[in-house]
Write an enzyme that holds these catalytic residues in place. Structure first.
Site, PDB file in Angstrom:
ATOM      1  N   PRO A 185      42.272  29.955  37.306  1.00  0.00           N
ATOM      2  CA  PRO A 185      41.177  30.823  36.840  1.00  0.00           C
ATOM      3  C   PRO A 185      40.403  30.253  35.650  1.00  0.00           C
ATOM      4  O   PRO A 185      39.251  30.617  35.424  1.00  0.00           O
ATOM      5  CB  PRO A 185      41.891  32.119  36.453  1.00  0.00           C
ATOM      6  CG  PRO A 185      43.136  32.118  37.280  1.00  0.00           C
ATOM      7  CD  PRO A 185      43.556  30.671  37.339  1.00  0.00           C
ATOM      8  N   ASP A 186      41.033  29.344  34.893  1.00  0.00           N
ATOM      9  CA  ASP A 186      40.356  28.741  33.740  1.00  0.00           C
ATOM     10  C   ASP A 186      39.261  27.766  34.155  1.00  0.00           C
ATOM     11  O   ASP A 186      38.471  27.347  33.316  1.00  0.00           O
ATOM     12  CB  ASP A 186      41.357  27.931  32.886  1.00  0.00           C
ATOM     13  CG  ASP A 186      42.392  28.812  32.209  1.00  0.00           C
ATOM     14  OD1 ASP A 186      42.230  30.045  32.219  1.00  0.00           O
ATOM     15  OD2 ASP A 186      43.370  28.255  31.671  1.00  0.00           O
ATOM     16  N   HIS A 187      39.255  27.368  35.410  1.00  0.00           N
ATOM     17  CA  HIS A 187      38.411  26.235  35.777  1.00  0.00           C
ATOM     18  C   HIS A 187      37.257  26.582  36.696  1.00  0.00           C
ATOM     19  O   HIS A 187      36.522  25.692  37.103  1.00  0.00           O
ATOM     20  CB  HIS A 187      39.272  25.130  36.397  1.00  0.00           C
ATOM     21  CG  HIS A 187      40.481  24.821  35.574  1.00  0.00           C
ATOM     22  ND1 HIS A 187      40.385  24.502  34.238  1.00  0.00           N
ATOM     23  CD2 HIS A 187      41.798  24.867  35.847  1.00  0.00           C
ATOM     24  CE1 HIS A 187      41.598  24.314  33.748  1.00  0.00           C
ATOM     25  NE2 HIS A 187      42.480  24.550  34.702  1.00  0.00           N
TER      26      HIS A 187
END
Lengths: 377, 405
Positions: free
Chosen positions: B173-175
């Site tokens: 989800p961070d990317h």
């Protein structure tokens, strides 16, 4: 008059049906007039959704096409093209996708309105040896490198679920289009954005490309040499939890040991040893193999809910591995009124539906049901 | 090309780690002035995150940091000092956007909450990205990207089969979901401000943002009352559709049949006229019923060939297929990425030449040329004298007293 919303006054002609359709949805939710331009039989996603015998109703269709309208234009006929040309003059954005009408006529589309932003999404981008290669979500996740990074040692690479090639491609396409729209509106210049799904996926691989470039190591799905022994999914009394407790992550490790100490758990005897402070050793298969049974013995008598309470209280990085139904019942999401009710006529009754991906302090986000074929709304 | 579409827009960017800086990077790539406000007393953890050039650690040597911070300017201010905080507020007064991805309440404790900053810059656009949102019973839960996958169902659904979740191999989800939803929201807020004169606060709960990435599954579970199945590399509607082992160590090829014609093409490519001729395999339903048999047949065929050989034959036959690429394959052997000019090499005073991925699209037929990531504090002097108009003496004095850095 309706209050101004971020994309009020923006008209988007939308010929996407797969990789780009979440991008146009994002604009629609914030006030743009997004018009699906569909052939008489519908764009491919509608044809697929309406196929008898499939997983029906097509929930993805409802999700991706909320906040849009639909017009039927036969772009193979002169009249349809003339109507499109007239609509393009007032449009700010045209979204194309390989495999749908006009994707092979970029020059003609541009010529109708040089001030517009034309975004074309495709599996591999325009040009290059793979330009026309057949593709799918699974194949793109392989070609973009993300499938390689997921899965267990000794087992095949694994794709991410729920059409992530669509999600990734769409958010990049939406941002690039919005950037170009700034220039189109303030500088009067249109642009062409050529988005490659493969490139979008390869752009989302955490630090794997830099790891290879700078240290010549290949990031492997098993996490050997990169992931801490405590970073994984573990079984508890009524399901699974995710834990991350490397000593470098806040006080998660220290608190985990303190908690084991309070309960005088026998697993503490091992975890108290010096080697558990060695970052590199903790990333070995040996450490992983040791960690799992000892930690699972510790949490075997706790439910997911009890473990969540402990995580909150003790600042341990740990959370339940939620099933999809659990997400619908998540009490934090309920507190924040994340979900909306969507009265899509495809469903028997209004259903719980994902809400805004961001809360804005001004009341500007709204989603309406996906349109029937030709429903201008 | 170096687009300047965001010329005149300035960020006071307090984001750190992965998701936040990735979301503001796209603005510096498009010509905005993104001031990365950072402190040596609490440096961006990704500055201390591997990989490092030649494996040697250093505050300016992280490739992970490099990939998230192209084109930004680094302003080093000690936010533990009241005068440092005042400098930060002065920068906000000269900015259009303030961004952070700290936990809930952190900016408020520094006196940099939305309500405070609105007083000094009434039309400020304020982006906050706490994991579970700013308020609520679980807002103080700590987590990393994988926690977000766990809570949103992504981890559960990333599975080889029923009740066997593996989860994404990265802090996924961070990317994509969170940085790009954040960037899209800020762009929307900028247009809103151009038309109304009003700023806004964007409260991006990273869990709510990521939940949209499993949107179709949530709608299905809500409407049907049933959990969507964990199908792994298989398809619910078609077969064969999986990742198959090929010749070579850890070598794999993805093959996706999504129609009757592709099935016949695959069977022909495999030289299996016996399968092509079977009536029970002519429909997707029939092939799903025989899925184990078909996957065994495909696996036997792929086992003797390299992934590139398998993919090439099938692509020509009209069947979706591709080798499962690792990082090395993408960088060294992918003809498509090379042909489109995806890779850029930027020089850097400490790292030397290093590889970057271009933004994953072409603009008017060209690539966006990146500018390198900043050294820690590289632009402090330039910004304090230029944007804030401080004198040389004043900057020196602040530096001598430990307010900078």
């Amino acid at each position: 008059m309706e209050a101004f919303r971020p994309y009020s006054g923006i008209r988007i002609l939308d010929l996407t049906y797969n990789l780009g359709r979440y991008a146009t949805r994002l604009f629609g939710d914030l006030g743009a007039e997004v018009i699906r331009v569909e052939p008489p039989e519908g764009l491919p996603d509608r044809r697929q959704a309406d196929q008898p015998g499939r997983n029906s109703p097509d929930y993805a269709f409802s999700f991706f096409n909320a906040s849009k309208r639909s017009i039927v234009l036969d772009l193979a006929a002169e009249k349809g093209r003339a109507t499109f040309a007239a609509m393009a003059k007032d449009a700010h954005v045209v979204f194309l996708e390989r495999g749908a009408p006009l994707a092979d006529e970029l020059a003609w589309v541009r010529a109708q309105n040089p001030q517009a932003v034309v975004t074309i999404v495709s599996p591999y981008g325009m040009g290059g040896p793979m330009e026309q290669a057949p593709s799918s979500d699974l194949v793109l996740q392989a070609a973009g490198g993300i499938a390689w990074m997921t899965g267990r040692e000794g087992e095949p690479p694994l794709r991410l679920p729920v059409d992530q090639s669509v999600m990734i491609t769409s958010v990049y396409a939406a941002v690039a289009t919005a950037m170009c729209l700034v220039d189109a509106e303030t500088g009067g210049t249109g642009h062409v954005v050529d988005v490659s799904a493969q490139e979008c996926i390869a752009h989302s691989l955490q630090n794997a490309l830099q790891v290879y470039d700078l240290e010549r190591r290949i990031s492997h799905r098993a996490g050997e040499g990169t992931r801490d022994a405590s970073e994984d999914i573990y079984s508890c009394k009524d399901g699974k939890v995710f834990l991350a407790s490397p000593p470098t992550l806040g006080i998660s490790w220290k608190q985990l040991l303190a908690w084991m100490g309070e309960t005088s758990h026998p697993s503490l005897a091992e975890f108290g040893k010096e080697r558990w402070l060695d970052r590199r050793w903790r990333q070995t298969a040996e450490a992983k193999a040791l960690f799992r049974p000892l930690f699972e013995a510790f949490i075997a008598d706790y439910t997911r809910e009890e473990l969540l309470a402990q995580a909150l209280k003790r600042k341990v990085v740990m959370a339940p591995v939620a099933r999809i139904g659990d997400v619908l019942g998540d009490r934090q999401l309920a507190y924040r009124n994340y979900f909306i009710q969507m009265a899509d006529p495809r469903f028997e009754r209004p259903v719980q539906f994902p809400g805004a991906p961001y809360k804005m302090s001004e009341p500007v986000w709204a989603a309406t049901p996906a349109p029937a074929l030709g429903a201008r709304g | 090309m170096r687009p300047d579409f965001l010329r005149g827009i300035r960020f006071a960017d307090f984001t750190w780690a992965g998701a936040g800086p990735f979301g503001t990077k796209v603005f510096s790539d498009f010509g905005a002035e993104v001031l990365k406000v950072e402190s040596m007393s609490r440096p961006d953890p990704v500055r201390r995150g591997s990989p490092y050039k030649d494996g040697i650690p250093g505050i300016n040597r992280s490739g992970y940091f490099a990939s998230r911070n192209t084109g930004k300017k680094s302003v080093a201010i000690n936010l533990k000092e009241p005068e440092g905080l005042q400098l930060a507020r002065d920068l906000v007064a000269q900015s259009d956007v303030v961004s952070n991805n700290f936990g809930p309440g952190a900016m408020e404790r520094l006196g940099l909450g939305y309500d405070e900053l609105k007083k000094i810059k009434p039309d400020i656009i304020y982006l906050a990205m706490p994991m579970y949102g700013e308020d609520g019973p679980l807002s103080s839960l700590l987590g990393v990207g994988m926690t977000i996958s766990a809570v949103t169902g992504l981890m559960w659904m990333t599975a080889y089969g029923p009740n066997d979740p593996v989860g994404p191999g990265t802090h996924y989800p961070d990317h994509a979901a969170n940085p790009y939803h954040a960037a899209f929201a800020v762009l929307a807020a900028l247009r809103y401000r151009r038309h109304t004169g009003r700023g806004m606060k964007i409260d991006l709960s990273q869990i709510e943002s990521t939940a949209n990435f499993v949107g179709p599954a949530l709608v299905e579970a809500a409407a049907s009352g049933r959990e969507p199945p964990q199908v792994g590399n298989r398809s619910r509607e078609h077969a064969p559709h999986n990742i198959f082992r090929c010749q070579g160590e850890d070598s794999w090829c993805a093959i996706a049949v999504e129609g009757d014609a592709e099935w016949l093409a695959l069977a022909a490519a495999m030289g299996r006229q016996d399968l092509a001729g079977r009536a029970d395999l002519r429909t997707a339903q029939g092939r799903l019923a025989a899925i184990d048999e078909l996957e065994a047949a495909v696996g036997a065929w792929t086992a003797g060939q390299t992934p590139a050989e398998v993919a090439s034959v099938l692509q020509k036959a009209g069947v979706a297929a591709a080798p499962v690429a690792c990082s090395k394959d993408l960088i060294e052997d992918d003809p498509q990425l090379a042909a489109r000019g995806y890779w850029q090499t930027l020089d850097h005073p400490e790292i030397g030449p290093a590889l970057f991925t271009a933004p994953p699209y072409k603009l008017d037929g060209e690539r966006i040329e990146l500018k390198r990531q900043p050294l820690f504090g590289e632009h402090t002097h330039e910004i304090l004298t230029g944007v804030l108009g401080l004198s040389e003496e004043r900057v020196k004095e602040l530096n001598d007293r430990g307010i900078l850095g």
